[in-house]
Motif scaffolding. Structure first.
Motif, PDB file in Angstrom:
ATOM      1  N   GLU A 213       0.834  -1.204   0.000  1.00 55.05           N
ATOM      2  CA  GLU A 213       0.000   0.000   0.000  1.00 55.05           C
ATOM      3  C   GLU A 213       0.872   1.259   0.000  1.00 55.05           C
ATOM      4  OE1 GLU A 213      -3.748  -1.753   2.595  1.00 55.05           O
ATOM      5  OE2 GLU A 213      -2.036  -0.877   3.631  1.00 55.05           O
ATOM      6  N   GLU A 214       0.417   2.267  -0.737  1.00 51.21           N
ATOM      7  CA  GLU A 214       1.145   3.537  -0.838  1.00 51.21           C
ATOM      8  C   GLU A 214       0.206   4.697  -0.505  1.00 51.21           C
ATOM      9  OE1 GLU A 214       4.459   6.023  -2.393  1.00 51.21           O
ATOM     10  OE2 GLU A 214       3.969   4.606  -0.831  1.00 51.21           O
ATOM     11  N   PRO A 215       0.324   5.299   0.718  1.00 50.34           N
ATOM     12  CA  PRO A 215       1.316   5.040   1.767  1.00 50.34           C
ATOM     13  C   PRO A 215       0.937   3.813   2.595  1.00 50.34           C
ATOM     14  CG  PRO A 215      -0.202   6.721   2.524  1.00 50.34           C
ATOM     15  CD  PRO A 215      -0.590   6.410   1.103  1.00 50.34           C
ATOM     16  N   GLY A 216       1.907   3.350   3.405  1.00 50.99           N
ATOM     17  CA  GLY A 216       1.651   2.172   4.219  1.00 50.99           C
ATOM     18  C   GLY A 216       2.582   2.094   5.407  1.00 50.99           C
ATOM     19  N   TYR A 217       2.479   1.006   6.136  1.00 49.86           N
ATOM     20  CA  TYR A 217       3.221   0.808   7.382  1.00 49.86           C
ATOM     21  C   TYR A 217       4.703   0.606   7.068  1.00 49.86           C
ATOM     22  CZ  TYR A 217       4.560  -1.492  11.779  1.00 49.86           C
ATOM     23  OH  TYR A 217       5.184  -1.845  12.953  1.00 49.86           O
ATOM     24  N   LEU A 218       5.527   1.547   7.499  1.00 51.17           N
ATOM     25  CA  LEU A 218       6.928   1.575   7.102  1.00 51.17           C
ATOM     26  C   LEU A 218       7.703   0.353   7.587  1.00 51.17           C
ATOM     27  CD1 LEU A 218       9.348   2.942   5.807  1.00 51.17           C
ATOM     28  CD2 LEU A 218       9.589   4.363   7.856  1.00 51.17           C
ATOM     29  N   MET A 219       7.489  -0.089   8.821  1.00 53.29           N
ATOM     30  CA  MET A 219       8.260  -1.215   9.340  1.00 53.29           C
ATOM     31  C   MET A 219       7.959  -2.502   8.569  1.00 53.29           C
ATOM     32  SD  MET A 219      10.451  -0.526  11.725  1.00 53.29           S
ATOM     33  CE  MET A 219      10.631  -1.971  12.761  1.00 53.29           C
ATOM     34  N   ALA A 220       6.727  -2.653   8.093  1.00 52.29           N
ATOM     35  CA  ALA A 220       6.408  -3.816   7.266  1.00 52.29           C
ATOM     36  C   ALA A 220       7.120  -3.712   5.925  1.00 52.29           C
ATOM     37  CB  ALA A 220       4.900  -3.925   7.065  1.00 52.29           C
ATOM     38  N   ARG A 221       7.087  -2.541   5.325  1.00 55.60           N
ATOM     39  CA  ARG A 221       7.760  -2.371   4.017  1.00 55.60           C
ATOM     40  C   ARG A 221       9.242  -2.669   4.140  1.00 55.60           C
ATOM     41  NH1 ARG A 221       9.556   2.664   1.945  1.00 55.60           N
ATOM     42  NH2 ARG A 221       7.950   3.811   3.082  1.00 55.60           N
ATOM     43  N   ARG A 222       9.869  -2.201   5.195  1.00 56.94           N
ATOM     44  CA  ARG A 222      11.299  -2.445   5.367  1.00 56.94           C
ATOM     45  C   ARG A 222      11.585  -3.941   5.562  1.00 56.94           C
ATOM     46  NH1 ARG A 222      12.962   1.772   2.780  1.00 56.94           N
ATOM     47  NH2 ARG A 222      13.305   3.664   4.000  1.00 56.94           N
ATOM     48  N   CYS A 223      10.716  -4.643   6.281  1.00 60.99           N
ATOM     49  CA  CYS A 223      10.907  -6.096   6.446  1.00 60.99           C
ATOM     50  C   CYS A 223      10.932  -6.790   5.090  1.00 60.99           C
ATOM     51  CB  CYS A 223       9.781  -6.675   7.300  1.00 60.99           C
ATOM     52  SG  CYS A 223      10.193  -6.887   9.033  1.00 60.99           S
ATOM     53  N   PHE A 224      10.001  -6.448   4.232  1.00 63.13           N
ATOM     54  CA  PHE A 224       9.936  -7.092   2.927  1.00 63.13           C
ATOM     55  C   PHE A 224      11.113  -6.673   2.046  1.00 63.13           C
ATOM     56  CE2 PHE A 224       5.197  -6.933   3.914  1.00 63.13           C
ATOM     57  CZ  PHE A 224       5.174  -8.236   4.386  1.00 63.13           C
ATOM     58  N   LEU A 231       9.952  -3.561  -4.378  1.00 63.30           N
ATOM     59  CA  LEU A 231       8.685  -2.947  -3.997  1.00 63.30           C
ATOM     60  C   LEU A 231       7.858  -2.606  -5.234  1.00 63.30           C
ATOM     61  CD1 LEU A 231       6.776  -1.420  -1.980  1.00 63.30           C
ATOM     62  CD2 LEU A 231       8.241   0.580  -2.344  1.00 63.30           C
ATOM     63  N   ARG A 232       6.564  -2.929  -5.193  1.00 65.32           N
ATOM     64  CA  ARG A 232       5.599  -2.485  -6.196  1.00 65.32           C
ATOM     65  C   ARG A 232       4.512  -1.731  -5.430  1.00 65.32           C
ATOM     66  NH1 ARG A 232       9.427  -4.067  -8.292  1.00 65.32           N
ATOM     67  NH2 ARG A 232       9.656  -5.586  -9.991  1.00 65.32           N
ATOM     68  N   ALA A 233       4.655  -0.417  -5.361  1.00 66.72           N
ATOM     69  CA  ALA A 233       3.744   0.413  -4.573  1.00 66.72           C
ATOM     70  C   ALA A 233       2.410   0.550  -5.306  1.00 66.72           C
ATOM     71  CB  ALA A 233       4.361   1.784  -4.337  1.00 66.72           C
ATOM     72  N   VAL A 234       1.318   0.312  -4.586  1.00 73.46           N
ATOM     73  CA  VAL A 234      -0.026   0.404  -5.145  1.00 73.46           C
ATOM     74  C   VAL A 234      -0.747   1.548  -4.449  1.00 73.46           C
ATOM     75  CG1 VAL A 234      -2.183  -0.826  -5.586  1.00 73.46           C
ATOM     76  CG2 VAL A 234      -0.017  -2.100  -5.512  1.00 73.46           C
ATOM     77  N   PRO A 235      -1.230   2.535  -5.177  1.00 73.64           N
ATOM     78  CA  PRO A 235      -1.840   3.709  -4.537  1.00 73.64           C
ATOM     79  C   PRO A 235      -3.063   3.346  -3.697  1.00 73.64           C
ATOM     80  CG  PRO A 235      -1.377   4.142  -6.861  1.00 73.64           C
ATOM     81  CD  PRO A 235      -1.145   2.685  -6.645  1.00 73.64           C
ATOM     82  N   PRO A 445       7.139   9.955   5.687  1.00 75.20           N
ATOM     83  CA  PRO A 445       7.937   8.726   5.683  1.00 75.20           C
ATOM     84  C   PRO A 445       7.148   7.476   5.325  1.00 75.20           C
ATOM     85  CG  PRO A 445       8.455  10.052   7.610  1.00 75.20           C
ATOM     86  CD  PRO A 445       7.255  10.667   6.978  1.00 75.20           C
ATOM     87  N   LEU A 446       5.827   7.551   5.374  1.00 78.99           N
ATOM     88  CA  LEU A 446       5.014   6.380   5.064  1.00 78.99           C
ATOM     89  C   LEU A 446       4.786   6.214   3.570  1.00 78.99           C
ATOM     90  CD1 LEU A 446       2.391   6.696   7.937  1.00 78.99           C
ATOM     91  CD2 LEU A 446       4.592   5.523   7.942  1.00 78.99           C
ATOM     92  N   PHE A 447       5.231   7.192   2.774  1.00 74.23           N
ATOM     93  CA  PHE A 447       5.179   7.085   1.321  1.00 74.23           C
ATOM     94  C   PHE A 447       6.506   6.540   0.822  1.00 74.23           C
ATOM     95  CE2 PHE A 447       1.865  10.218   2.045  1.00 74.23           C
ATOM     96  CZ  PHE A 447       0.913   9.924   1.082  1.00 74.23           C
ATOM     97  N   ALA A 448       6.454   5.515  -0.009  1.00 72.99           N
ATOM     98  CA  ALA A 448       7.683   4.975  -0.594  1.00 72.99           C
ATOM     99  C   ALA A 448       8.201   5.865  -1.708  1.00 72.99           C
ATOM    100  CB  ALA A 448       7.433   3.566  -1.133  1.00 72.99           C
ATOM    101  N   ASP A 449       7.287   6.497  -2.430  1.00 74.17           N
ATOM    102  CA  ASP A 449       7.650   7.354  -3.553  1.00 74.17           C
ATOM    103  C   ASP A 449       7.854   8.772  -3.049  1.00 74.17           C
ATOM    104  OD1 ASP A 449       7.970   8.765  -5.878  1.00 74.17           O
ATOM    105  OD2 ASP A 449       6.103   8.099  -6.811  1.00 74.17           O
ATOM    106  N   ALA A 450       9.096   9.255  -3.108  1.00 74.23           N
ATOM    107  CA  ALA A 450       9.387  10.597  -2.592  1.00 74.23           C
ATOM    108  C   ALA A 450       8.595  11.671  -3.324  1.00 74.23           C
ATOM    109  CB  ALA A 450      10.887  10.887  -2.707  1.00 74.23           C
ATOM    110  N   GLN A 451       8.247  11.423  -4.582  1.00 72.55           N
ATOM    111  CA  GLN A 451       7.506  12.423  -5.345  1.00 72.55           C
ATOM    112  C   GLN A 451       6.128  12.674  -4.741  1.00 72.55           C
ATOM    113  OE1 GLN A 451       8.931  14.210  -7.784  1.00 72.55           O
ATOM    114  NE2 GLN A 451      10.760  13.045  -7.228  1.00 72.55           N
ATOM    115  N   ARG A 452       5.621  11.690  -3.991  1.00 76.41           N
ATOM    116  CA  ARG A 452       4.315  11.888  -3.370  1.00 76.41           C
ATOM    117  C   ARG A 452       4.397  12.844  -2.181  1.00 76.41           C
ATOM    118  NH1 ARG A 452       0.483   8.342  -5.251  1.00 76.41           N
ATOM    119  NH2 ARG A 452       1.296   6.715  -6.595  1.00 76.41           N
TER     120      ARG A 452
END
Length: 498
Positions: A213-224, A231-235, A445-452
């Protein structure tokens, strides 16, 4: 006033041990040299021979001396290799051993900052809950009863967790979340974070990909990401994950979602999207990790049924936690696994830490079995609803009419959007608030895409309210209102909401 007591000096035997070891290290006692006899050294130092003998035995056990019955002790032939640890002066020593690829990824990975040792006076920290809400009396009674219960022996239990707790969770999930499962599918873990870590390690390889998910839970994203998967961020929109934008990449092995209350924006995934997500997983032979991190706390309506409850193909791993209802310090959560994954997850849990603490598991089982846990959840839900209403009311009175509090239909937090402030100013305004004793947390910080983080969206902060009183919420937002007003008075031109 308490008196200062200096630390006790080392014992006589320890001083003798340190003296001899230092002499071996600096060469005063050379390799192969005969050590002083215990009788002579005891006489010279004015101590008992027993004390000296104990020091010699310790040095011999560590390999500094070589002793044999009827023979004088001698210094080991190669004491220098183990003589004395040497401090690295800062770059002049040998290079550190190489890390694994996993370790190297962790070194280069930005993780969210740990909570400050001293929290803000009024801290809107998400994930914190009020200590006064913890059912201390009920917990103490159940804990003491379990502590006094006779056991034949204290031993490890199976990695999947205590049978009584898994049975209690099974019944609770059927009643509260519409989820029917066997107790064999339940794996008790150290909070949802360990559950996420197990999913990452067991279901992803370097070179795979995962939907997130974009944005999403940062600690989960880092685990993966730590697995080396891409990462394939889905809005995300107001209804949660936009399933129309799920990737068709053949490398995607897993999707992580929070369908009952999207973190952090708060959307609830409607049935059409839920079915689309399940069909996508079936088509790609991918797993879905359903993180139901605060599903107990839905206001005005009954909690949304779990995604796993409508999964016909066994693709969904359901994840729950007791951190929000009881305490994040308890570190107890659980996975409900598809049957195909039960054996390997049990093995991985056993390899990681054997099992979760047994006394706490059995105490929690007793609370659920007696109904005390669900009574506690109902009571705290009413308290959180009061706090949520206080937060919305304070924002309406102390901030601009264009301020928006989103994502509060469920859970223990909301997102405060201020469209007249730039997203890049989120950290600075948070620092200004902390200087006045108010903790708020940027959403960027919860957005993976800095442009967001650019002008396409307003500035936002995650505000958790579960650990605060109604009075603290009112005071904190009033202070924040003054800070925002001063900020806007000296800030660049407002940013229109995209």
């Amino acid at each position: 006033m308490d008196q200062f007591h200096p630390p006790a000096p080392p014992s006589t035997g320890r001083r003798i041990y340190d003296l001899l070891r230092a002499q071996i290290a600096d060469g005063t006692l050379a390799a192969g040299a005969r050590a002083p006899s215990t009788r002579a050294l005891a006489t010279d130092l004015g101590v008992s021979r027993t004390t000296v003998t104990a020091a010699y035995e310790q040095l011999a056990a560590e390999g500094f001396l070589v002793t044999a019955p009827g023979r004088a002790a001698r210094v080991a032939l190669a004491p220098a290799a183990v003589a004395r640890p040497r401090a690295d002066p800062g770059g002049g020593g040998p290079p550190a051993p190489a890390l694994s690829a996993f370790g190297q990824r962790l070194v280069g990975m930005g993780l969210p900052a740990l909570p400050a040792a001293e929290p803000a006076r009024i801290d809107f920290l998400y994930g914190a809950v009020a200590s006064r809400d913890f059912p201390a009396l009920a917990w103490r009674r159940a804990y003491q009863a379990e502590l006094l219960r006779h056991q034949h022996s204290l031993r490890y239990i199976p990695p999947e967790g205590d049978a009584a707790l898994r049975c209690a969770i099974q019944g609770y999930l059927r009643r509260a979340r519409g989820l029917a499962c066997d107790t064999a599918q339940i794996l008790v873990v150290h909070g949802s974070q360990q559950g996420i870590d197990l999913c990452a390690r067991l279901l992803l390889d370097a070179g795979d990909a995962f939907a997130f998910e974009e944005p999403g839970y940062l600690m989960a994203r880092r685990c993966f990401e730590a697995t080396g998967a891409g990462l394939r961020a889905v809005p995300v929109d107001a209804h949660g994950l936009d399933t129309a934008q799920l990737p068709e990449d053949g490398r995607v092995r897993l999707a992580y979602v929070t369908p009952s209350h999207q973190f952090p924006l708060g959307g609830v995934l409607p049935i059409g999207r839920r079915m689309a997500l399940l069909q996508w997983a079936q088509r790609h032979r991918a797993w879905i990790v359903e993180d139901d991190y605060d599903g107990e706390f839905r206001y005005g309506q009954r909690p949304i049924d779990a995604l796993q409850s409508i999964d016909p193909d066994g693709r969904v791993i359901y994840m729950g936690t007791f951190s929000k209802a009881l305490s994040p310090q308890l570190r107890l959560g659980y996975l409900v696994l598809p049957t195909a994954l039960v054996a390997v997850f049990r093995q991985a849990k056993r390899m990681a830490d054997r099992h979760a603490p047994v006394l706490e598991q059995r105490t929690l089982a007793a609370l659920i079995e007696t109904g005390a846990y669900e009574r506690h959840v109902r009571r705290t839900r009413r308290e959180h609803e009061r706090r949520r209403a206080a937060l919305a009311d304070a924002i309406a009175r102390h901030l601009s009419p264009t301020a928006e509090l989103a994502g509060t239909a469920a859970g223990l937090h909301g997102v405060l959007w201020l469209p007249f402030i730039r997203p890049q100013d989120e950290p600075a305004l948070a620092e200004a608030a902390r200087a006045q004793g108010v903790g708020i947390y940027p959403v960027s910080p919860l957005f993976a895409d800095a442009q967001r983080g650019g002008p396409a969206r307003p500035a936002g902060w995650v505000l958790g309210y579960a650990s605060l009183t109604v009075e603290q919420i009112e005071q904190g937002i009033r202070i924040l209102g003054r800070i925002v007003a001063a900020w806007v008075a000296g800030a660049p031109a407002p940013v229109p909401r995209g």
